[in-house]
Design a protein around this motif. Structure first.
Motif, short mmCIF file in Angstrom:
data_model
loop_
_atom_site.label_atom_id
_atom_site.label_comp_id
_atom_site.label_asym_id
_atom_site.label_seq_id
_atom_site.Cartn_x
_atom_site.Cartn_y
_atom_site.Cartn_z
N LEU A 248 4.87 12.65 7.73
CA LEU A 248 3.99 11.70 8.43
C LEU A 248 2.56 12.22 8.59
O LEU A 248 1.65 11.46 8.89
N ASP A 249 2.36 13.52 8.35
CA ASP A 249 1.02 14.10 8.43
C ASP A 249 0.27 14.01 7.10
O ASP A 249 -0.87 14.46 7.00
N LEU A 250 0.89 13.38 6.10
CA LEU A 250 0.22 13.22 4.80
C LEU A 250 -1.07 12.44 4.95
O LEU A 250 -1.14 11.45 5.69
N ARG A 251 -2.09 12.87 4.21
CA ARG A 251 -3.35 12.14 4.13
C ARG A 251 -3.29 11.28 2.87
O ARG A 251 -3.03 11.79 1.79
N LEU A 252 -3.52 10.00 3.04
CA LEU A 252 -3.48 9.04 1.93
C LEU A 252 -4.77 8.26 1.87
O LEU A 252 -5.43 8.07 2.91
N PRO A 253 -5.12 7.75 0.70
CA PRO A 253 -6.29 6.85 0.62
C PRO A 253 -6.04 5.65 1.54
O PRO A 253 -4.93 5.12 1.60
N ALA A 254 -7.05 5.23 2.24
CA ALA A 254 -6.93 4.12 3.20
C ALA A 254 -6.53 2.83 2.48
O ALA A 254 -6.92 2.60 1.34
N TRP B 251 0.84 -1.21 0.00
CA TRP B 251 0.00 0.00 0.00
C TRP B 251 0.87 1.25 0.00
O TRP B 251 0.64 2.18 -0.76
N LEU B 252 1.89 1.27 0.85
CA LEU B 252 2.80 2.42 0.87
C LEU B 252 3.53 2.57 -0.46
O LEU B 252 3.71 3.69 -0.94
N ALA B 253 3.91 1.47 -1.05
CA ALA B 253 4.59 1.52 -2.35
C ALA B 253 3.73 2.21 -3.40
O ALA B 253 4.22 2.96 -4.23
N ALA B 254 2.43 1.96 -3.35
CA ALA B 254 1.51 2.55 -4.32
C ALA B 254 1.15 4.00 -4.00
O ALA B 254 0.97 4.80 -4.91
N GLU B 255 1.06 4.33 -2.72
CA GLU B 255 0.54 5.65 -2.34
C GLU B 255 1.60 6.69 -1.97
O GLU B 255 1.40 7.87 -2.16
N GLU C 2 13.50 1.93 -2.64
CA GLU C 2 12.66 0.93 -1.99
C GLU C 2 13.52 0.01 -1.13
O GLU C 2 14.59 -0.42 -1.55
N LEU C 3 13.02 -0.28 0.06
CA LEU C 3 13.71 -1.15 1.02
C LEU C 3 12.74 -2.25 1.44
O LEU C 3 12.29 -2.29 2.60
N PRO C 4 12.38 -3.15 0.54
CA PRO C 4 11.34 -4.13 0.84
C PRO C 4 11.68 -5.05 2.01
O PRO C 4 10.77 -5.43 2.77
N ASN C 5 12.93 -5.40 2.18
CA ASN C 5 13.29 -6.29 3.29
C ASN C 5 13.14 -5.60 4.65
O ASN C 5 13.05 -6.27 5.68
N LEU C 6 13.11 -4.27 4.63
CA LEU C 6 12.94 -3.50 5.86
C LEU C 6 11.53 -2.93 5.97
O LEU C 6 11.19 -2.28 6.96
N GLY C 7 10.74 -3.10 4.92
CA GLY C 7 9.36 -2.60 4.93
C GLY C 7 9.27 -1.10 4.81
O GLY C 7 8.37 -0.48 5.38
N GLY C 8 10.20 -0.51 4.07
CA GLY C 8 10.18 0.95 3.99
C GLY C 8 10.77 1.52 2.72
O GLY C 8 11.08 0.80 1.77
N PHE C 9 10.94 2.83 2.76
CA PHE C 9 11.45 3.59 1.62
C PHE C 9 12.35 4.68 2.15
O PHE C 9 12.13 5.21 3.24
N ASN C 10 13.35 5.04 1.36
CA ASN C 10 14.19 6.18 1.69
C ASN C 10 13.99 7.22 0.60
O ASN C 10 14.16 6.91 -0.59
#
Length: 107
Positions: free
Chosen positions: A99-105, A36-40, A62-70
């Protein structure tokens, strides 16, 4: 209509700097939300969120093994830590702004 959520309810962030370049890493609390984060959480969304800083190029790693992005954001620190007259010369508060971004659920 899709409900919007606040990114901080699904992820945490860490910011760093090198000269006038900001680095913000965003990690999902739950690995199930990585796709979801990858898409939004796109480069365009991050650039729009920080546009008031008259930033330069934004790159996403993309840092898929860490579940994140830089996200690496050029020209985000008003000239850099030693040159900026700003209160937050390191850009730490910019991670909170992100972190205050509003994203589609997530589905």
């Amino acid at each position: 209509m899709t409900d919007n959520v606040v990114l901080c309810d699904y992820a945490h962030a860490r910011a760093g700097d090198k000269g006038n370049i900001l680095s913000v890493a965003v990690f999902a609390y739950d690995p199930a939300h990585y796709a979801w984060l990858a898409a939004e959480l796109t480069v365009e969304r991050v650039a729009s969120c920080l546009a008031h800083r008259q930033i330069g190029r934004v790159r996403r790693y993309e840092l898929p093994n860490l579940g994140g992005f830089n996200f690496v954001v050029e020209n985000a620190l008003e000239g850099g830590v030693n040159a900026s007259p700003g209160i937050d010369r390191h850009g730490k508060s910019l991670s909170y702004l992100l972190l205050d971004l509003r994203l589609p659920a997530p589905a």
